[in-house]
Scaffold this active site. Structure first.
Site: not given
Ligand code: GLN
Length: 187
Positions: A74, A166, A168
């Site tokens: 991002c 994202h 994660e």
């Protein structure tokens, strides 16, 4: 593999956790000395203008442009680009790629969807987009890894892996593993 997470601003903890689950030793990176002995580094999401400013303040711009493998998510993807579709701000310019910020528009500020990523194998990965960018142009040496509705949301150039979303924030660790095993190991 020892992988750093740039710890100036943004989604740091989630990446540390994801890297650990993917089999790496994560390290927080706040200053140039923290880069010693690292095999790669993650530039997390956050606010790319803020992270870009802090990179200079902490003297991290030059050491991060020295060939260490980087995965940017991002805001991290924005910083890896060498130009923006609009406006100006400090970038690292690691990849030959033009990026548009906040590019999915107000209706789609934040959403989750599945994205098929080339070279990952298996099912598409779940991907969380938060005021996400996408790449509007890739140079000849940049490999397109994923598109969403015709927009480029993942790309690789040698030791550099840029993701508009994202990984994660989901439980799927394939992209962190891909960075550790395929990108950082070859870098
Ligand atoms: N919109 C942010 C920027 O332009 C990126 C958002 C994110 O990292 N989740 O920097």
């Amino acid at each position: 593999m020892r992988i750093g997470v740039l710890d100036l601003q943004g989604a740091v903890r989630e990446h540390m956790h994801a890297l650990e689950e993917a089999g790496a030793e994560p390290r927080s990176v706040k200053r140039p000395a923290d880069l010693a002995g690292l095999d790669g580094i993650v530039i997390p999401g956050g606010e790319s203008t803020t992270i870009g400013m802090l990179l200079d303040e902490y003297g991290l711009r030059a050491p991060l442009s020295d060939g260490i493998p980087v995965m940017g998510t991002c805001a991290g993807m924005i910083l890896m680009a060498n130009r923006l579709a609009e406006g100006e701000q400090p970038l690292l310019g690691l990849m030959d790629m033009e990026v548009a910020r906040n590019a999915f528009g107000r209706q789609r500020e934040s959403f989750e969807t599945d994205v098929a990523v080339r070279g990952l194998g298996g099912e598409p990965v779940p991907a969380v987009f938060i005021r996400a960018p996408y790449a509007t142009r890739l140079g000849a040496g940049v490999e397109l890894l994923a598109e969403l509705d015709g927009r480029i949301v993942a790309a690789r150039q040698g030791p550099y892996l840029a993701l508009a979303f994202h990984p994660e924030l989901t439980a799927d660790r394939r992209l962190h593993r891909y960075f550790i095993e395929e990108v950082a190991r070859s870098g």
